[in-house]
Every structure is written in C-alpha cells, then in structure tokens.
Design an enzyme around this catalytic site. Sequence first.
Site, mmCIF file in Angstrom:
data_model
loop_
_atom_site.group_PDB
_atom_site.id
_atom_site.type_symbol
_atom_site.label_atom_id
_atom_site.label_comp_id
_atom_site.label_asym_id
_atom_site.label_seq_id
_atom_site.Cartn_x
_atom_site.Cartn_y
_atom_site.Cartn_z
ATOM 1 N N CYS A 101 6.515 0.067 0.835
ATOM 2 C CA CYS A 101 7.026 -1.308 0.897
ATOM 3 C C CYS A 101 7.022 -1.973 -0.471
ATOM 4 O O CYS A 101 7.635 -3.022 -0.645
ATOM 5 C CB CYS A 101 6.216 -2.134 1.889
ATOM 6 N N CYS A 131 -0.705 -2.955 6.073
ATOM 7 C CA CYS A 131 -0.965 -4.089 5.180
ATOM 8 C C CYS A 131 -2.472 -4.327 5.065
ATOM 9 O O CYS A 131 -2.968 -4.658 3.984
ATOM 10 C CB CYS A 131 -0.265 -5.338 5.701
HETATM 11 FE FE1 FES Z 1 3.667 -3.535 2.973
HETATM 12 FE FE2 FES Z 1 2.826 -5.562 4.348
HETATM 13 S S1 FES Z 1 4.784 -4.640 4.438
HETATM 14 S S2 FES Z 1 1.783 -4.537 2.776
#
Ligand code: FES
Length: 126
Positions: A35, A104
Amino acid sequence: MALYSDKVMDHFLKPRNLGTIADADGIGEVGNAKCGDIMKMYLKIDDDIITDVKFETFGCASAIASSSMATELIKGQRVEDAMQLTNKAVAEALDGLPAYKMHCSVLAEEAIQAALEDYKSKQEQA
Ligand code: FES
C-alpha cells in the site's frame, strides 16, 4: 454496521502522541510495500521505562488509528513488555479493524519493535 469502530474514528480524527521527539532514544521506521504506507515511531526511555512516545504516519485511517492506539498502549511500559505488543492487541484495543485492514495494525507492531531494537542496539554501543 459501520466499517470502522468509534474508537478507530476517534483515534484517526484526534490522534494521540502525534509528532516527533528530537532526542529520541529509539527510532523505528517501517513501511508496507503493497500500500506504500509508512510509519515512524520515536521513543524516550528512562531507566528501562518508555516515558514518551510519538509517531508520524503517512498512511490510511487504520494505520493512523493503530499508531495512535499503540503509543497509548506502550507509554509507561517497560521495554520488555512493550516488545510483546502484538498487532492483534492494537486492533482489539480499537474494538476491531476490518479483516482487509489488519495489515495496518501490523505496521504499528513492527514500528514499535524497530524503535525498541534501535534503542537496544544503541545501549549495546554505549
Ligand atoms: Fe496500508 Fe493501511 S492500507 S497501512
């Protein structure tokens, strides 16, 4: 049901311990390649106790809420106890995260461990 718990929203909108510590005793920075989010933790440690902790997170709402909650969980703890903090404990303290957002909270666990490792290696060098 709402996607995020009230606690997640609260810590996202009013993050605790946001910022940096200029003379930190340990700093840890981790990222998630998928991400692209990045989390940095700063620790002040006196006599083996975490007396202050701050964070900077460039990431999603769950990452910000996880960092905020993780700092609250380890503040005042002994180094060895803070080492045991798991992402699951962070997520539970937030009253849960959606399954696809659990990674996360992993960033928070990893950032704290990295900062504690940094502190330990500095102790060994001293
Ligand atoms: Fe990657 Fe939240 S989407 S840390």
